[in-house]
Design a protein around this motif. Structure first.
Motif, PDB file in Angstrom:
ATOM      1  N   ALA A  19      26.999  10.335 -51.430  1.00  0.00           N
ATOM      2  CA  ALA A  19      26.153   9.043 -50.887  1.00  0.00           C
ATOM      3  C   ALA A  19      26.558   8.741 -49.671  1.00  0.00           C
ATOM      4  O   ALA A  19      25.630   8.526 -48.639  1.00  0.00           O
ATOM      5  CB  ALA A  19      26.339   7.607 -52.068  1.00  0.00           C
ATOM      6  N   ALA A  20      27.809   8.781 -49.182  1.00  0.00           N
ATOM      7  CA  ALA A  20      27.992   8.571 -47.810  1.00  0.00           C
ATOM      8  C   ALA A  20      27.634   9.524 -46.883  1.00  0.00           C
ATOM      9  O   ALA A  20      26.778   9.426 -45.973  1.00  0.00           O
ATOM     10  CB  ALA A  20      29.714   8.383 -47.846  1.00  0.00           C
ATOM     11  N   ASP A  22      24.698  11.480 -47.633  1.00  0.00           N
ATOM     12  CA  ASP A  22      23.463  11.146 -47.325  1.00  0.00           C
ATOM     13  C   ASP A  22      22.965  10.170 -46.313  1.00  0.00           C
ATOM     14  O   ASP A  22      22.092  10.130 -45.566  1.00  0.00           O
ATOM     15  CB  ASP A  22      22.743  10.731 -48.869  1.00  0.00           C
ATOM     16  N   ARG A  23      23.787   8.968 -46.437  1.00  0.00           N
ATOM     17  CA  ARG A  23      23.689   8.061 -45.400  1.00  0.00           C
ATOM     18  C   ARG A  23      23.638   8.281 -44.101  1.00  0.00           C
ATOM     19  O   ARG A  23      23.000   8.130 -43.137  1.00  0.00           O
ATOM     20  CB  ARG A  23      24.462   6.865 -45.843  1.00  0.00           C
ATOM     21  N   PHE A  24      24.845   9.085 -43.801  1.00  0.00           N
ATOM     22  CA  PHE A  24      25.141   9.501 -42.356  1.00  0.00           C
ATOM     23  C   PHE A  24      23.945  10.826 -42.064  1.00  0.00           C
ATOM     24  O   PHE A  24      23.482  10.487 -40.975  1.00  0.00           O
ATOM     25  CB  PHE A  24      26.474  10.650 -42.574  1.00  0.00           C
ATOM     26  N   LYS A  25      23.173  11.536 -42.966  1.00  0.00           N
ATOM     27  CA  LYS A  25      22.423  12.420 -42.642  1.00  0.00           C
ATOM     28  C   LYS A  25      21.175  11.606 -42.128  1.00  0.00           C
ATOM     29  O   LYS A  25      20.559  11.880 -41.256  1.00  0.00           O
ATOM     30  CB  LYS A  25      22.164  13.268 -43.779  1.00  0.00           C
ATOM     31  N   THR A  26      20.866  10.669 -43.149  1.00  0.00           N
ATOM     32  CA  THR A  26      19.708   9.649 -42.803  1.00  0.00           C
ATOM     33  C   THR A  26      19.831   9.067 -41.264  1.00  0.00           C
ATOM     34  O   THR A  26      19.019   9.117 -40.679  1.00  0.00           O
ATOM     35  CB  THR A  26      19.478   8.819 -43.773  1.00  0.00           C
ATOM     36  N   GLU A  27      21.112   8.630 -41.238  1.00  0.00           N
ATOM     37  CA  GLU A  27      21.591   7.865 -39.774  1.00  0.00           C
ATOM     38  C   GLU A  27      20.937   8.837 -38.630  1.00  0.00           C
ATOM     39  O   GLU A  27      20.449   8.380 -37.670  1.00  0.00           O
ATOM     40  CB  GLU A  27      22.768   7.299 -39.930  1.00  0.00           C
ATOM     41  N   SER A  30      17.338   9.753 -38.211  1.00  0.00           N
ATOM     42  CA  SER A  30      16.627   8.520 -37.672  1.00  0.00           C
ATOM     43  C   SER A  30      16.877   8.371 -36.135  1.00  0.00           C
ATOM     44  O   SER A  30      15.779   8.334 -35.125  1.00  0.00           O
ATOM     45  CB  SER A  30      17.104   7.338 -38.207  1.00  0.00           C
ATOM     46  N   GLU A  38      13.584  10.772 -48.587  1.00  0.00           N
ATOM     47  CA  GLU A  38      14.497  10.961 -49.839  1.00  0.00           C
ATOM     48  C   GLU A  38      13.809  11.836 -50.536  1.00  0.00           C
ATOM     49  O   GLU A  38      12.584  12.037 -50.896  1.00  0.00           O
ATOM     50  CB  GLU A  38      14.574   9.411 -50.568  1.00  0.00           C
TER      51      GLU A  38
END
Length: 69
Positions: A19-20, A22-27, A30, A38
């Motif tokens: 999850a961390a 995935d958040r890092f990748k999304t950040e 962006s 997603e």
């Protein structure tokens, strides 16, 4: 590198880390202006996907180097 079962070893060993990451990748996506959705992102160009992964690695290395000082 494939494991002895012939399957890819490209997996997260610690489930909580997925999850961390995935958040890092999304950040990162962006910040780079890459439209990361997603789920399936097979429509990304190799350049877009590579820029996300490359920036993730650069930042992880930088953080590790700072922690080693």
């Amino acid at each position: 590198m494939a494991s002895s079962s012939g399957k890819s070893s490209n997996r997260v060993e610690v489930p909580e880390a997925k999850a961390a990451l995935d958040r890092f990748k999304t950040e990162i996506a962006s910040e780079l202006g890459v439209n990361l959705k997603e789920g399936y992102n097979g429509d990304l160009t190799s350049r877009e996907a590579g820029s996300i992964g490359g920036e993730m690695v650069r930042r992880m290395i930088k953080k590790q180097e700072e922690e080693m000082k």
